[in-house]
Design an enzyme around this catalytic site. Structure first.
Site, PDB file in Angstrom:
ATOM      1  N   ASP A 124     -24.150 -21.148 -27.623  1.00 41.72           N
ATOM      2  CA  ASP A 124     -24.708 -20.316 -27.727  1.00 41.72           C
ATOM      3  C   ASP A 124     -24.672 -18.812 -27.000  1.00 41.72           C
ATOM      4  O   ASP A 124     -24.907 -18.847 -25.679  1.00 41.72           O
ATOM      5  CB  ASP A 124     -26.033 -21.131 -26.731  1.00 41.72           C
ATOM      6  CG  ASP A 124     -27.221 -20.640 -26.716  1.00 41.72           C
ATOM      7  OD1 ASP A 124     -27.737 -19.764 -27.437  1.00 41.72           O
ATOM      8  OD2 ASP A 124     -28.072 -21.226 -25.986  1.00 41.72           O
ATOM      9  N   ASP A 351     -36.759 -26.139 -24.843  1.00 41.92           N
ATOM     10  CA  ASP A 351     -35.763 -25.650 -25.379  1.00 41.92           C
ATOM     11  C   ASP A 351     -34.902 -24.672 -23.840  1.00 41.92           C
ATOM     12  O   ASP A 351     -33.846 -23.775 -24.388  1.00 41.92           O
ATOM     13  CB  ASP A 351     -36.384 -24.019 -25.835  1.00 41.92           C
ATOM     14  CG  ASP A 351     -37.110 -24.386 -27.059  1.00 41.92           C
ATOM     15  OD1 ASP A 351     -36.776 -25.319 -28.021  1.00 41.92           O
ATOM     16  OD2 ASP A 351     -38.752 -23.850 -27.243  1.00 41.92           O
TER      17      ASP A 351
HETATM   18  C1  BGC Z   1     -30.497 -28.355 -26.959  1.00 38.68           C
HETATM   19  C2  BGC Z   1     -29.598 -29.507 -27.173  1.00 38.68           C
HETATM   20  C3  BGC Z   1     -30.498 -30.297 -28.220  1.00 38.68           C
HETATM   21  C4  BGC Z   1     -31.811 -30.034 -29.126  1.00 38.68           C
HETATM   22  C5  BGC Z   1     -32.491 -30.243 -29.920  1.00 38.68           C
HETATM   23  C6  BGC Z   1     -31.056 -27.368 -28.269  1.00 38.68           C
HETATM   24  O1  BGC Z   1     -31.713 -26.488 -27.543  1.00 38.68           O
HETATM   25  O2  BGC Z   1     -29.516 -27.494 -26.162  1.00 38.68           O
HETATM   26  O3  BGC Z   1     -28.995 -30.168 -25.895  1.00 38.68           O
HETATM   27  O4  BGC Z   1     -29.867 -31.936 -28.418  1.00 38.68           O
HETATM   28  O5  BGC Z   1     -32.197 -28.308 -28.242  1.00 38.68           O
HETATM   29  O6  BGC Z   1     -33.590 -30.660 -28.838  1.00 38.68           O
END
Ligand code: BGC
Length: 396
Positions: A124, A351
């Site tokens: 990210d 999120d």
């Molecule tokens: C998060 C993850 C999570 C995924 C699904 C992402 O934004 O960083 O940790 O598993 O979303 O919810």
């Protein structure tokens, strides 16, 4: 929030159960997996044959976290219907690979388990909310402790079918955020890591989709060709894997499938982006992928795109307020290039946090159109889940 593998599947009955009914009167239990090895043909749309599995991790979140805490008990039936909806399991840390075996345990032969592979070093890079556990430079660890481990589990379950979404946001970030220092630092690890994942997870019981952002990202005129070339480079570096089918779009996103005119078509810069909905994006970017020499079929995340008009800007991505669950997973998309609508982001998982003092606080999660308060990315977000339920379109 943590789930142990053992707790997830503590469903076994024992010999002390009263022998009052004959076996034929018991509810029929479908056997997990097929009776022989699954061989998926990535030249075809496997979603025509296999239904996206409603995985038991998300089911457990809904049964144990959502339903007991509903502020409005009349939502219970709808919540249960969500738990019966196919969605993807996210492997977002090395530790969370432990989610995989229990999730495989109840996949019937006519269903496919969706799995997101998401743990690149420096993850990210253009945002903060989903920064991961691996640092830039920890590529060897990514390969040996993450990808290799996942591969060995998939190999150990040859009788089960898997659909993989590989590393959301990673290559799109390299296309459009190459001026961000963290993305510069991550770039070579992303390219090498994604190619390694594609190559290593190229197994007969797997079909692969590489994340391609969405129409409001790589759909800009200036991004289509570089985007397609970036993805094609990864595909080719992986040795053009046989089980590779194409791209995943709108992952954790909000874009409508075929709304016309598109949600942002009156914006001042709309003339630079013809991909005003995901249907046009899949078609247009698909053509660019073909020119770049790679398979170009797509799956599209419709998990949270039931309501449009909530975002102030197209690029807003964090816990968009007013959202609703979207079209249920189906292979009937009406477009040959689009294999299926799927639910990739489990609706109800956050999120990103809105806590401005958190290390992973990202300003997008503080925008006016972001739901507040919200917990850390991936954590259960009860109020948000209830909102998605109430706003579901089609409704539950
Ligand atoms: C998060 C993850 C999570 C995924 C699904 C992402 O934004 O960083 O940790 O598993 O979303 O919810």
């Amino acid at each position: 929030m943590k789930f142990t593998a053992a707790a997830t599947l503590a469903l076994a009955t024992t010999a002390i159960a009263a022998p009052s009914k004959t076996t034929s009167e018991q509810p029929s239990k479908r056997q997990a997996g097929c009776s022989s090895a699954v061989s998926l043909d990535a030249k075809t749309n496997v979603f025509k044959k296999y239904k996206l599995h409603a995985n038991n991790f998300y089911r457990k979140e809904i049964e144990e976290l959502a339903i007991p805490n509903l502020s409005d008990p009349s939502l219970e039936d709808a919540a249960r219907a969500v738990s019966d909806t196919g969605s993807f399991v996210w492997l977002d840390t090395i530790e969370n690979i432990a989610k995989l075996e229990p999730a495989i345990a109840d996949v019937p032969c006519d269903e496919i388990l969706g799995v997101v592979v998401y743990d690149l070093p420096g993850r990210d890079c253009a945002a903060k909310a989903s920064n991961g556990e691996l640092k830039v430079g920890e590529l060897a660890k990514y390969k040996s402790q993450f990808i290799d481990k996942i591969a060995s589990i998939l190999k150990a379950h040859p009788n089960t079918a898997f659909a993989l979404v590989i590393e959301p946001d990673s290559l799109p970030n390299l296309v459009t955020n190459s001026d961000v220092q963290a993305c510069k630092n991550s770039a070579s690890g992303y390219r090498d890591g994604v190619a390694y994942a594609l190559k290593t997870l190229n197994l007969p019981n797997v079909v692969q989709y590489l994340d391609a952002g969405h129409g409001g990202w790589l759909g800009w005129d200036a991004n289509l060709k570089p985007g397609a070339q970036e993805l094609a480079k990864a595909y080719k570096a992986a040795g053009s894997p046989k089980q590779f089918r194409g791209i995943a779009t709108n992952v954790a996103g909000w874009n409508a499938w075929d709304l016309s005119p598109g949600e942002f078509s009156t914006a001042s810069d709309a003339k630079y982006n013809s991909c005003q909905n995901e249907k046009i994006y899949v078609t247009t970017f698909g053509a660019a992928l073909k020119s770049a020499g790679m398979p170009n079929h797509a799956i599209v995340d419709t998990g949270r795109n039931g309501v449009t008009g909530n975002r102030q800007e197209w690029g807003n991505w964090c816990n968009v307020d007013g959202a609703g669950f979207g079209v249920r997973p189906t292979a009937d998309t009406g477009l040959e290039l689009a294999d299926a609508f799927v639910w990739v982001k489990p609706g109800g998982e956050s999120d990103g946090t809105s806590d401005t003092s958190a290390v992973r606080y990202d300003s997008f999660c503080g925008k006016d159109d972001a739901f507040k308060p919200s917990p850390e990315a991936g954590q259960w977000h009860q109020e948000y889940f209830e909102m998605l339920l109430r706003n579901a379109n089609p409704s539950f």
